[in-house]
Write an enzyme that holds these catalytic residues in place. Structure first.
Site, PDB file in Angstrom:
ATOM      1  NE  ARG A  32       0.335   1.450   3.301  1.00  0.00           N
ATOM      2  CZ  ARG A  32       1.299   2.285   3.548  1.00  0.00           C
ATOM      3  NH1 ARG A  32       2.556   1.852   3.653  1.00  0.00           N
ATOM      4  NH2 ARG A  32       1.108   3.574   3.679  1.00  0.00           N
ATOM      5  N   GLY A  33       0.268   2.400  -0.136  1.00  0.00           N
ATOM      6  CA  GLY A  33       1.022   3.631  -0.289  1.00  0.00           C
ATOM      7  C   GLY A  33       1.016   3.995  -1.757  1.00  0.00           C
ATOM      8  NE  ARG A  72      -6.489   0.390  -1.624  1.00  0.00           N
ATOM      9  CZ  ARG A  72      -5.888   0.948  -0.577  1.00  0.00           C
ATOM     10  NH1 ARG A  72      -4.592   0.820  -0.415  1.00  0.00           N
ATOM     11  NH2 ARG A  72      -6.575   1.662   0.291  1.00  0.00           N
ATOM     12  CD  GLN A 179      -2.557   2.279   6.989  1.00  0.00           C
ATOM     13  OE1 GLN A 179      -3.092   2.600   8.054  1.00  0.00           O
ATOM     14  NE2 GLN A 179      -3.247   2.152   5.870  1.00  0.00           N
ATOM     15  CG  ASP A 220      -3.427   7.886  -0.984  1.00  0.00           C
ATOM     16  OD1 ASP A 220      -3.242   8.334   0.158  1.00  0.00           O
ATOM     17  OD2 ASP A 220      -3.112   6.730  -1.332  1.00  0.00           O
ATOM     18  CG  ASN A 230      -2.567  11.275   2.940  1.00  0.00           C
ATOM     19  OD1 ASN A 230      -2.059  10.404   2.229  1.00  0.00           O
ATOM     20  ND2 ASN A 230      -2.127  11.541   4.154  1.00  0.00           N
ATOM     21  CE  LYS A 231      -4.971   5.062   4.656  1.00  0.00           C
ATOM     22  NZ  LYS A 231      -5.997   4.181   3.995  1.00  0.00           N
TER      23      LYS A 231
END
Lengths: 329, 329
Positions: A32-33, A72, A179, A220, A230-231
């Site tokens: 991920r990332g 994703r 994370q 992201d 982003n997250k």
């Protein structure tokens, strides 16, 4: 690829033998990332073509790209990498299959190496922004594990430390996937950069305390106006940083920019499975039958973003102009 | 008392046979929630005296109170309840031991019954503030489990539902102890009030979305100026509510007010063990040797608090006057 679902308790590697394996690895968050997903997707395309046969190579190529693209939805680096591979593929039409395969493999490896170089450049560009002698707050993991190496947000922190600055890191644990607790703390321990773990809901308290010199996070997808996906939780940290006069920096490669989107409202936000919220490492933390919301990302409006650090420099508001200038060169 | 560390996976009861058992139950969070801690402490004093013998009753009484007072530092209801028991004890000096014991037991039971009545009154006073047809966001558990029954924040929600309003609840999971996931969702399920669980870092995203009509939380201590100490993460929710124009309500009994403190800066904030952050139900979520911060509470400055709902009415800014009036009047 290292299995990021198992870290830090177990250091296990997953071997992908087909492009479908790579797609599953991305979908299930073995990897991920945003930048790491981009590199993995490029490798997946190369792997798929290495195993594809004529005739109907075009149809197979389309299926490979589509499978990888449907893993994703939020991180734009995924689509950027697939698109780059597609353009190369199209430029190779009519060439022998062996040549096509070799060139696609070389391109995927090139994307990986470029990503490391880009992260180093982001680090160099961002290091000057990190206040000396203070704590840097980060959310999620935008480190070596989220990239091909070195990291975006953690790259900025690493570069600041390499430049001789005395900084320590506060890491949000970043529920539900943890994370921060599992990956960011683990990475920083290996580099001997002092790190303190907090739960996500403590970030505001410490931003208010005066201990935090700046926030650095990854991204992201960044819209043309500088809105940042982003997250999940990034938006909250950004608001709390602004409320307390703490600079909020986003570190991301140019490939994270999506100038086709006017604003962050247009960024698709992935919804992940309920079990990520109701269970931690397989143990239920909520009653059976609990209703859940689980958006994996949020959008931080540009007014909360002090600067966006890329490999080409530092962009500041108004982002519509500064980001376009950065892309055009 | 029901063991709140085990809920919702197991419904187990802990029997306290000595005042030390009660103190341990409070310290180890078998029971938690400011009003519930107050009731438990009063019961603990009564239990301690029921088992104490003359001579030296005064010294034993002092030790009982001190032991119970040294369990948790932030919730003022603990000290308020012990003080109320102490005053009664002092008024009974020279009376036969049997009378003292009976009166202290009756007083502890009275405190319990009063707490339920107080929560019902808080609910009545707060129900009108809850917007109809929207979602109410709450943090931690300020429900029946945090009180002698009915709840403060959840009491307001229950009263709004009983008044015929159509509301559903969004519950922050509230790391590290997960009171929201484990207790609030469990309570609301039993009352058939629709509840949706989110991780703490999603609250900002949903406050921005327009779905949330108001926030209601409890409190562990409220200073004279209206600054509110409550479960860690409350400050963040309050800032995010204000930023998005969502009313932020605090529901608490008068016994939560500490008018001896000018501001929230003076409220002692408990630091809980690291393992609460690094482990979830015994499973490690961070590498070994991870440094941790674990403040159990934070302070929300009064400027983020839309209103404080007590059993005597609704206080609004300026709180220095409105809270004083509420206590005196």
């Amino acid at each position: 690829m290292i299995d990021q679902r198992r870290l830090p308790l177990r250091e296990e590697y997953v071997t992908c033998r087909t492009y479908e394996d790579v797609a599953a690895g991305i979908r299930e968050m073995v990897i991920r990332g945003a930048p790491a997903i981009g590199v993995a997707a490029a490798m997946g395309v190369a792997l798929g073509v290495a195993q594809a046969a004529e005739p109907d190579l075009d149809a197979q190529f389309a299926r490979i790209c589509e499978t990888l693209a449907h893993t994703r939805p939020t991180a734009v680096n995924l689509f950027w990498a697939i698109e780059r591979m597609r353009k190369l593929y199209e430029s190779l039409r009519g060439r022998p299959l062996g040549v096509i395969r070799a060139r696609l493999i070389a391109e995927a490896q090139q994307i990986r190496l470029e990503d490391i170089a880009i992260n180093k450049a982001i680090g160099r560009n961002g290091a000057a922004l990190v206040p000396d002698g203070k704590t840097v707050l980060t959310h999620c993991n935008a480190g070596a594990l989220a990239t091909a190496g070195y990291g975006t947000a953690l790259g900025v922190i690493r570069a600041a430390v390499e430049a001789g600055k005395k900084v320590d890191v506060m890491a949000d644990e970043t529920r539900p996937f943890l994370q921060g607790a599992r990956l960011t703390v683990w990475e920083l321990q290996q580099d001997r950069i002092p790190a303190t773990l907090i739960t996500d809901n403590m970030a505001g308290h410490f931003l208010k305390s005066g201990r935090i010199g700046c926030v650095v996070v990854g991204a992201d997808r960044i819209a043309a106006n500088g809105d940042v996906a982003n997250k999940i939780g990034t938006y909250s940290v950004a608001v709390l940083a602004k409320e307390n006069g703490v600079p909020f920096f986003v570190a991301a490669p140019i490939s994270t920019l999506d100038l086709t989107l006017e604003s962050g409202d247009r960024i698709p936000i992935e919804r992940r499975p309920d079990a990520e919220v109701t269970h931690v490492f397989g143990t239920a933390v909520a009653p059976e039958g609990t209703a859940v919301e689980n958006p994996a990302f949020d959008v931080t409006p540009n007014r909360y973003v002090t600067a966006i650090i890329t490999e080409r420099g530092v962009a500041r508001a108004p982002y519509l102009e500064s980001l376009k200038r950065m892309v055009v060169g």
